[in-house]
Design an enzyme around this catalytic site. Structure first.
Site, short mmCIF file in Angstrom:
data_model
loop_
_atom_site.label_atom_id
_atom_site.label_comp_id
_atom_site.label_asym_id
_atom_site.label_seq_id
_atom_site.Cartn_x
_atom_site.Cartn_y
_atom_site.Cartn_z
N LEU A 1 58.11 85.74 34.93
CA LEU A 1 60.02 84.59 34.90
C LEU A 1 59.73 83.39 36.01
CD1 LEU A 1 62.31 87.18 33.97
CD2 LEU A 1 61.96 84.98 32.63
N CYS B 1 61.39 90.87 28.58
CA CYS B 1 60.33 90.32 29.13
C CYS B 1 59.86 91.68 30.04
CB CYS B 1 60.78 89.57 30.97
SG CYS B 1 59.21 88.77 31.27
#
Ligand SMILES: Cc1cc2nc3c(=O)[nH]c(=O)nc-3n(C[C@H](O)[C@H](O)[C@H](O)COP(=O)(O)O)c2cc1C
Ligand code: FES
Lengths: 304, 280
Positions: free
Chosen positions: A75, A131
């Protein structure tokens, strides 16, 4: 031959076609816009956004696998404010639907990001609770129905745009999580995010990725993704956006037949940066070749 | 902003190319020249007809090509080792599945290639240092010589003298030396550390600039030397890549910047970076 109208509506947002660039594989669109006009996409889901800027994980961040890749980007992004100020004005003028993919370490962070987006020209907020490459938050919110429901419910209240929950395939019962997200107020479901995996260099006995594990994507995951889209679309009544290994127009058609109202294309953009317009053109040709007159005739048309 | 600098560069093209010539020039090192096919932007093209005198791009030394190799999933970034207006020259070390496949392709094979990508070496700076009578050294380790051969070819054409220091693991791995000798004095290090050669030479002369490409330990050693002697240096960095155009963020290398640390993308912010900022 007459071209089939491929425009569609996704939780009230009009898309010129059902193809959306998947989060994390398309940046904020600028790089691809140098190669081709990115307004050919129905929508663009931007790189996962967090409250503060994140540097991401150390290199190596990618490993090639049989028919796919493992990534452990973690990220990396400039943070929600920089996105709104520096990236969004340019992107929003492109004439394609903008989907803000958001991720937080805590429930409060997710809510705060959604709040900051409330005046932004973003069409849909995609809640990334899947994620696998971050220590806090991420997939941890997406692996049980109760935690998924809690976070979807909290963000739904703070979010002005339609909310799409992006689910992880690293679960035993995808349908129950999708249902929980729907009941908590999700306006759409997108799936799948990457499957957790790893790669090892046998000569050095070291993991290939500095993060040890990473997320698997590309054609390698397509059968799993198709099955999960199929199960999810039968379990919920909100639209399902399918992804995982779409490399051709016919791959996209398979996801729609399995029940996806729209699709996202991720790893294909990385393997071949020109694949977006190619896949869209292939899909239109598929519709023409098989005399399919509307998307409605395709979506959920699986013969069992 | 760095991102914007990256974006302003010339548009890369995704072209069809055919292997014009391919031959081993040293152990595990193959020289491959590519010829561009017509209709470079065709997305769903018909069979290619190589056009005889046609190159749709004008790459600069330091830039690379992202090349699709049949049978492997990801494209591979390969430094451009030369370009004569028509043919694109690559020098490839066989080092894994992708480069193995690339080296096994016969002449006439067709490939897709996205180019030119990345930032070139600081050509203006090289020119101005040379114009003012300063020396510019190029430093290579192994296959790291490939992009530097493009630079030495450019220097020769521009009438710029470049002295070089080239390291090779052993005699069977040597390539490109005559080209280096055509534009300056060339020191060879075989089986040792090329940086030892540099330390020796610095006792006699000090260049205004160094340009390097090679394995990370070599670059780290060179960074230390350049720091101690206060010599500006740029290096071309390698990291595994995905998209090659700056979108996927998998190719990041670490740099020190304004007292902090930050990752920068090898593919679009680099691959050429100021050596002093690199974090090894
Ligand atoms: C390099 C990379 C980065 C990604 N980053 C994100 C992200 O920031 N947020 C997210 O929701 N999904 C992210 N994904 C997952 C993709 O959006 C997609 O769900 C997944 O890759 C499966 O689709 P595909 O096989 O078409 O790539 C990323 C995938 C890759 C390969
Ligand atoms: S390889 Fe995708 S950002 Fe550099």
């Amino acid at each position: 031959m007459e071209r089939t109208d491929t425009s569609c509506a996704l939780c009230g947002v009009k898309l010129k076609n059902p193809f959306i660039a998947a989060s994390g594989t398309f940046g904020f669109g600028r790089e691809f816009d140098r190669l081709y006009d990115i307004s050919c996409w129905g929508g663009i889901s931007v790189k996962g956004l967090t409250l503060k800027a994140r540097e991401g994980n150390p290199p190596h961040r990618i490993a090639e696998t049989a028919s796919g890749i493992l990534n452990s980007v973690g990220l990396q992004n400039p943070g929600i404010e920089a996105f709104i100020n520096d990236e969004l004005p340019w992107l929003a003028a492109k004439g394609t639907a903008i989907i803000a993919n958001i991720a937080g370490g805590t429930e409060e962070e997710y809510v705060e990001i959604a709040r900051r987006l409330s005046d932004a020209s973003v069409d849909i907020v995609e809640l990334n609770i899947s994620c696998p490459n971050v220590k806090e938050g991420g997939v941890r919110f997406g692996t049980s129905p109760s935690s998924a429901a809690r976070i979807v419910g909290a963000v739904r209240k703070a979010c002005r745009q339609p909310l799409m929950a992006k689910l992880s395939p690293n679960v035993t019962d995808i349908a129950s999580i999708a249902k929980a997200a729907e009941e908590a107020g999700a306006d759409a479901i997108s799936l799948i995010n990457t499957l957790t995996g790893m790669a090892i260099d046998a000569r050095t006995r070291a993991p290939v990725l500095a993060n040890v594990t990473g997320g698997l994507s590309g054609p390698a995951v397509k059968p799993v993704a198709l099955r999960m889209v199929y199960e999810t679309s039968r379990a919920v009544s909100v639209p399902v956006v399918g992804m995982g290994g779409i490399m051709t127009g016919e791959d996209a058609a398979q996801f729609m037949i399995a029940g996806a109202a729209a699709v996202m294309v991720g790893t294909a953009n990385i393997a071949d940066p020109m694949s977006g317009p190619r896949i869209i053109a292939e899909f239109e040709k598929f519709l023409a070749d098989y005399n399919i007159k509307s998307l409605g005739a395709l979506v959920g048309s699986l013969k069992t | 902003m760095q991102e914007d600098d990256g974006i302003k560069k010339t548009k890369p093209l995704d072209v069809r190319a055919a292997i014009h010539r391919t031959a081993w020039i040293a152990r595990d090192i193959r020289e491959i020249t590519l010829e561009f096919c017509e209709d470079p932007r065709a997305l769903l093209g018909e069979p290619a007809k190589p056009a005889e005198f046609f190159s749709p791009v004008s790459p600069l030394p330091g830039q690379f090509v992202h090349i699709a190799i049949p049978g492997v999933f990801l494209r591979r970034p390969i430094s451009i080792a030369g370009h004569d207006g028509r043919l694109l020259r690559l020098i490839v070390r066989r080092a894994g599945r992708g480069t193995d496949m690339l080296c096994s392709l016969p002449a006439g094979s067709e490939l897709r290639a996205l180019l030119p990508l990345g930032n070139p070496f600081p050509l203006d700076e090289i020119k101005s240092i040379s114009d003012c009578g300063g020396d510019v050294w190029i430093v290579s380790g192994g296959i790291g010589l490939a992009p530097l051969l493009f630079l030495s070819g450019w220097a020769k054409e521009s009438g710029i003298r470049l002295d070089s220091f080239a390291g090779f693991m052993d005699r069977e791995k040597i390539f490109g030396v005559s080209e280096l000798e055509a534009c300056g004095v060339c020191g060879l290090s075989i089986g040792g550390f090329v940086t030892d050669l540099i330390t020796e030479s610095l006792k006699k002369r000090k260049p205004g600039l160094m340009i390097a490409c090679g394995p990370a330990p070599m670059l780290a050693a060179l960074q230390k030397i350049c720091g101690e002697h206060r010599i500006a240096a740029y290096a071309s960095f390698e990291e595994r890549m995905g998209c090659g155009i700056g979108a996927c963020l998998v190719c990041n290398c670490g740099f020190h910047e304004n007292g902090g640390f930050r990752y920068r993308r090898a593919c679009i912010d680099g691959p050429v970076f100021s050596l002093s900022e690199a974090s090894f």
